[in-house]
Design a protein around this motif. Structure first.
Motif, mmCIF file in Angstrom:
data_model
loop_
_atom_site.group_PDB
_atom_site.id
_atom_site.type_symbol
_atom_site.label_atom_id
_atom_site.label_comp_id
_atom_site.label_asym_id
_atom_site.label_seq_id
_atom_site.Cartn_x
_atom_site.Cartn_y
_atom_site.Cartn_z
ATOM 1 N N GLY A 1 48.452 41.179 44.196
ATOM 2 C CA GLY A 1 49.542 40.453 44.551
ATOM 3 C C GLY A 1 49.548 39.627 45.871
ATOM 4 N N LEU A 2 49.493 40.714 46.722
ATOM 5 C CA LEU A 2 49.654 40.144 48.307
ATOM 6 C C LEU A 2 48.452 39.004 48.551
ATOM 7 C CD1 LEU A 2 50.303 43.492 50.299
ATOM 8 C CD2 LEU A 2 51.804 41.779 49.635
ATOM 9 N N VAL A 3 47.333 39.440 48.062
ATOM 10 C CA VAL A 3 46.158 38.449 48.371
ATOM 11 C C VAL A 3 46.488 37.112 47.674
ATOM 12 C CG1 VAL A 3 43.614 38.007 47.655
ATOM 13 C CG2 VAL A 3 44.325 40.334 48.698
ATOM 14 N N GLY A 4 47.092 37.133 46.779
ATOM 15 C CA GLY A 4 47.278 35.874 45.903
ATOM 16 C C GLY A 4 48.851 35.192 46.488
ATOM 17 N N ALA A 5 49.676 35.961 46.663
ATOM 18 C CA ALA A 5 51.168 35.440 47.081
ATOM 19 C C ALA A 5 51.049 34.928 48.562
ATOM 20 C CB ALA A 5 52.143 36.478 47.155
ATOM 21 N N ILE A 6 50.340 35.479 49.659
ATOM 22 C CA ILE A 6 50.493 35.136 50.777
ATOM 23 C C ILE A 6 49.829 33.918 50.985
ATOM 24 C CG2 ILE A 6 49.784 35.523 53.408
ATOM 25 C CD1 ILE A 6 50.104 38.456 52.686
ATOM 26 N N PRO A 7 48.512 33.439 50.259
ATOM 27 C CA PRO A 7 48.113 32.288 50.335
ATOM 28 C C PRO A 7 48.876 31.185 49.690
ATOM 29 C CG PRO A 7 46.495 33.815 50.117
ATOM 30 C CD PRO A 7 47.793 34.651 49.868
ATOM 31 N N GLY A 8 49.478 31.548 48.611
ATOM 32 C CA GLY A 8 50.379 30.561 47.850
ATOM 33 C C GLY A 8 51.567 30.232 48.673
#
Length: 428
Positions: A325-332
């Protein structure tokens, strides 16, 4: 028992999976969350730009925060004193008259209009009004009784420009006002535009003196009160009614209730629809994590044999979900904010790309019609609307992106509770 080993094992699983058979599944899950967060931030920010543009124009031009209607026993001096005593909370107080009219131009075109009479100095005394009224031709000059300022769409419908004449052919008013007359002639001194199309197509402004002359002796002079803090409107109304007699006060909450309610419903539905992205992503993460738990049952059995309980082993996979989730949410989040900052360029790029595709296919299959292909002008309208970022909404979007991954991982890892260590080791 020290639980630091849970982070170590989860990290080791992630390193192995980064180059192993679960690499694609984990990568696609993070990418899905990234694009979900990015899309939702951009869409909600653009929607905020649309809605707040409407709301700002309505609040500053049309309704204000409190609308005052004097009654029979209204005391003008008491009202003026009240406004002066509360000047720390009040931005501006403006008198106005209002009437409906059938407006006709010298070119024979006619349309309905809302005539609002305001002070000729309103552009200097009401900064919010001056900010929202963007003059596209002429100036907001109402110092003469026969001057009128029209909305841009209203002027276009009538086919008039600066210096042209318009006649208030039919006018609502008291019994001393002629319903139909050809003598209410005004000269256009300015054409304005604002963020709300309804105002552009219906509103026109004249001076207070002109209203006293043409609206009749029985016309009611209203007052608009604008506050520094919009949330203090109800408290201000209570104090006003306790201090000043003979007033009817209406808050912006009730005056625009139906319109603002519709905007709120539209925004909430849009958020629900886009949040379904995270539901789909969560299902994909659940399926991938469930398969991962099944294929790592040997490692799970070894950890259990070494003394780890099932809850601790479950936390390993929940941490994997948190990482996904963090790897996807932060760049998003970063991409979404970049989109919001450059939204005008994005819309113009979409406009040109769409135009080039259409032009290419017309040239390929129907060349004689290619000359009629043009860029959609609505994209230019969208490009002029600034995206407005709401910090709370961004936090909620980030939370949903990470939460969907956590919940999916937690549900999938519950299968650990059903694993029997002896059976797994025996079968191996």
């Amino acid at each position: 028992m020290n639980n630091k080993w849970i982070f170590f094992v989860s990290k080791r699983f992630a390193q192995v999976d980064r180059s192993g058979r679960f690499a694609i599944t984990s990568f696609l899950a993070s990418v899905s969350i990234c694009f979900g967060v990015m899309t939702l931030i951009a869409v909600m920010s653009v929607m905020n730009g649309f809605q707040l543009g409407f709301i700002d124009s309505i609040m500053e031009i049309s309704s204000a925060h409190i609308r005052i209607t004097p009654l029979e026993n209204f005391n003008q001096n008491s009202f003026s004193n009240f406004c002066f005593e509360n000047r720390d909370e009040i931005v501006a107080v403006e008198p106005f008259y209002e009437a409906q009219s059938l407006m006709a131009s010298s070119k024979g075109k006619q349309t309905a209009s809302l005539i609002r009479a305001v002070s000729p100095t309103i552009m200097y005394t009401d900064t919010g009004f001056a900010k929202e009224i963007q003059m596209i031709s002429g100036s907001f000059d109402l110092h003469r009784q026969d001057s009128i300022v029209l909305g841009s769409d209203l002027a276009r419908i009538l086919g008039v420009k600066i210096g042209d004449k318009v006649n208030l052919l039919a006018l609502s008013g008291g019994s001393d006002v002629d319903l139909i007359s050809e003598n209410r002639v005004f000269f256009v001194t300015g054409i304005f535009s604002c963020g709300y199309a309804e105002i552009n197509s219906t509103y026109s402004f004249i001076s207070l003196d002109a209203a006293k002359k043409f609206f009749g002796e029985n016309a009611i002079q209203h007052y608009n009160i604008k506050l520094f803090d919009t949330d203090t409107d109800l408290n201000m109304i209570y104090k006003l009614k306790q201090t000043v007699s003979g007033v009817e006060a209406e808050s912006w909450r009730s005056y625009n209730r139906s319109f603002f309610g519709a905007l709120e419903i539209e925004k909430n539905l849009l958020m629900i629809f886009v949040l379904l992205i995270f539901v789909v992503v969560g299902v994909n993460i659940f399926n991938g994590m469930r398969r991962m738990v099944f294929e790592r049952r040997e490692e799970i059995a070894v950890l259990a044999a070494l003394g780890a309980n099932k809850k601790q082993v479950q936390y390993i996979f929940i941490l994997r979900g948190l990482l996904t989730g963090l790897v996807g949410a932060i760049p998003g989040l970063i991409l979404g904010l970049l989109l919001c900052v450059n939204m005008d360029s994005v819309f113009m790029l979409i406009s040109k790309t769409t135009y080039l595709f259409q032009y290419f296919f017309y040239m390929l299959f129907n060349p004689e019609m290619a000359i009629y292909v043009y860029e959609n002008p609505m994209y230019q309208v969208y490009a002029r609307i600034p995206a407005r970022i709401d910090l709370l909404e961004i936090i909620l979007i980030m939370f949903f992106g990470i939460f969907s991954s956590l919940v999916a991982s937690w549900i999938a890892s519950r299968n650990i509770q059903n694993l029997s260590v002896s059976e797994v080791l025996h079968s191996e």
